[in-house]
Design a protein around this motif. Structure first.
Motif, short mmCIF file in Angstrom:
data_model
loop_
_atom_site.label_atom_id
_atom_site.label_comp_id
_atom_site.label_asym_id
_atom_site.label_seq_id
_atom_site.Cartn_x
_atom_site.Cartn_y
_atom_site.Cartn_z
N ARG A 77 0.82 -1.19 -0.10
CA ARG A 77 0.10 0.09 0.07
C ARG A 77 0.76 1.41 0.23
O ARG A 77 0.34 2.49 0.02
CB ARG A 77 -0.87 -0.13 1.21
CG ARG A 77 -2.02 -1.09 1.06
CD ARG A 77 -2.98 -1.02 2.14
NE ARG A 77 -3.96 -2.12 2.20
CZ ARG A 77 -4.77 -2.31 2.96
NH1 ARG A 77 -4.69 -1.92 4.22
NH2 ARG A 77 -5.57 -3.47 2.87
N ASN A 78 2.08 1.01 0.05
CA ASN A 78 3.16 2.25 0.32
C ASN A 78 2.61 3.18 1.29
O ASN A 78 2.61 4.44 1.06
CB ASN A 78 3.08 2.99 -1.25
CG ASN A 78 4.53 3.75 -1.29
OD1 ASN A 78 5.36 3.39 -0.46
ND2 ASN A 78 4.32 4.75 -2.00
N VAL A 79 2.41 2.70 2.64
CA VAL A 79 1.57 3.44 3.64
C VAL A 79 2.47 3.06 4.88
O VAL A 79 3.01 2.04 5.03
CB VAL A 79 0.24 3.12 3.93
CG1 VAL A 79 -0.29 3.57 5.18
CG2 VAL A 79 -0.46 3.64 2.69
N ALA A 80 2.56 4.30 5.65
CA ALA A 80 3.26 4.05 7.19
C ALA A 80 2.41 4.40 7.92
O ALA A 80 1.37 5.18 8.00
CB ALA A 80 4.48 4.83 7.20
N ARG A 81 2.29 3.84 9.14
CA ARG A 81 1.56 3.95 10.34
C ARG A 81 2.69 4.42 11.80
O ARG A 81 3.57 3.78 11.99
CB ARG A 81 0.74 2.85 10.64
CG ARG A 81 -0.48 2.55 9.96
CD ARG A 81 -1.19 1.26 10.18
NE ARG A 81 -2.55 1.26 9.38
CZ ARG A 81 -3.02 0.16 9.80
NH1 ARG A 81 -3.04 -0.70 10.50
NH2 ARG A 81 -4.29 0.12 8.67
N ALA A 82 2.27 5.67 12.23
CA ALA A 82 2.88 6.16 13.33
C ALA A 82 2.28 5.61 14.66
O ALA A 82 0.85 5.93 14.58
CB ALA A 82 3.21 7.54 13.30
N VAL A 83 2.82 4.92 15.50
CA VAL A 83 2.08 4.28 16.73
C VAL A 83 2.05 5.47 17.52
O VAL A 83 3.11 5.85 18.34
CB VAL A 83 2.73 3.17 17.14
CG1 VAL A 83 2.25 2.64 18.40
CG2 VAL A 83 2.72 2.01 16.26
N SER A 137 -6.56 9.87 14.40
CA SER A 137 -6.19 8.47 14.56
C SER A 137 -7.07 7.34 14.38
O SER A 137 -8.27 7.74 14.33
CB SER A 137 -5.55 8.58 16.07
OG SER A 137 -6.67 8.74 16.77
N SER A 138 -6.56 6.32 14.03
CA SER A 138 -7.22 5.24 13.87
C SER A 138 -6.83 4.06 15.06
O SER A 138 -5.90 4.24 15.66
CB SER A 138 -7.17 4.49 12.63
OG SER A 138 -7.58 5.54 11.79
N GLU A 139 -7.61 2.96 15.28
CA GLU A 139 -7.49 2.01 16.26
C GLU A 139 -7.67 0.60 15.71
O GLU A 139 -8.57 0.44 14.80
CB GLU A 139 -8.07 2.18 17.46
CG GLU A 139 -7.74 1.46 18.67
CD GLU A 139 -8.42 1.57 19.99
OE1 GLU A 139 -7.73 2.91 20.65
OE2 GLU A 139 -9.10 1.06 20.61
N ASN A 141 -1.51 6.93 13.52
CA ASN A 141 -1.87 7.88 12.20
C ASN A 141 -1.39 7.01 11.05
O ASN A 141 -0.29 6.64 11.15
CB ASN A 141 -1.29 9.13 12.45
CG ASN A 141 -2.21 9.93 13.46
OD1 ASN A 141 -3.37 9.67 13.77
ND2 ASN A 141 -1.51 10.97 14.19
N THR A 142 -2.05 7.23 10.13
CA THR A 142 -1.45 6.94 8.73
C THR A 142 -1.02 7.96 7.92
O THR A 142 -1.66 8.87 7.66
CB THR A 142 -2.74 6.09 8.01
OG1 THR A 142 -3.19 4.83 8.86
CG2 THR A 142 -2.33 5.20 6.53
N HIS A 143 0.08 7.66 7.23
CA HIS A 143 0.88 8.58 6.30
C HIS A 143 1.24 7.82 4.87
O HIS A 143 1.48 6.64 4.99
CB HIS A 143 1.95 9.25 6.82
CG HIS A 143 1.69 9.76 8.06
ND1 HIS A 143 1.42 11.20 8.16
CD2 HIS A 143 1.46 9.23 9.41
CE1 HIS A 143 1.23 11.43 9.59
NE2 HIS A 143 1.21 10.22 10.38
#
Length: 105
Positions: free
Chosen positions: A18-24, A48-50, A35-37
């Motif tokens: 997906r070429n996506v990163a998530r910051a915990v 934010s998501s969970e 958060n997804t970037h």
């Protein structure tokens, strides 16, 4: 999928497809908040998501590299600086007069 169950607050994790990163942002034994970037642009929905820790571990292919993390953090900071306009700074920039009586020394 991550090989271990380690999910660390403050670290970034990548999904290659997906070429996506998530910051915990927060993690406990059951859930992970993040958060997804997008890796290309650094764009984020800024909310934010969970999900469960197990879902997060299945989603993540790997921890983000130091260069990916630095790039995403720089893009995020640039977006904040471009999007934030303080009336006080605008007043100074456009030469608005400040009442000397309002200044406390």
């Amino acid at each position: 999928m991550l090989r271990r169950q380690d999910v660390t607050v403050g670290k970034w994790y990548v999904n290659n497809k997906r070429n996506v990163a998530r910051a915990v942002l927060r993690a406990d034994e059951k859930t992970v908040q993040f958060n997804t970037h997008h890796l290309d642009s650094g764009n984020s929905c800024d909310s934010s998501s969970e999900c469960t820790r197990q879902e997060f571990v299945r989603w993540a292919d790997r921890e983000a590299s130091p260069s990916e993390t630095a790039s995403l953090q720089n893009q995020k900071m640039e977006a904040l600086l471009r999007g934030t306009h303080s009336p006080n700074w605008e007043a100074l920039e456009y030469g608005t007069v400040i009442d000397p009586g309002a200044v406390v020394l």
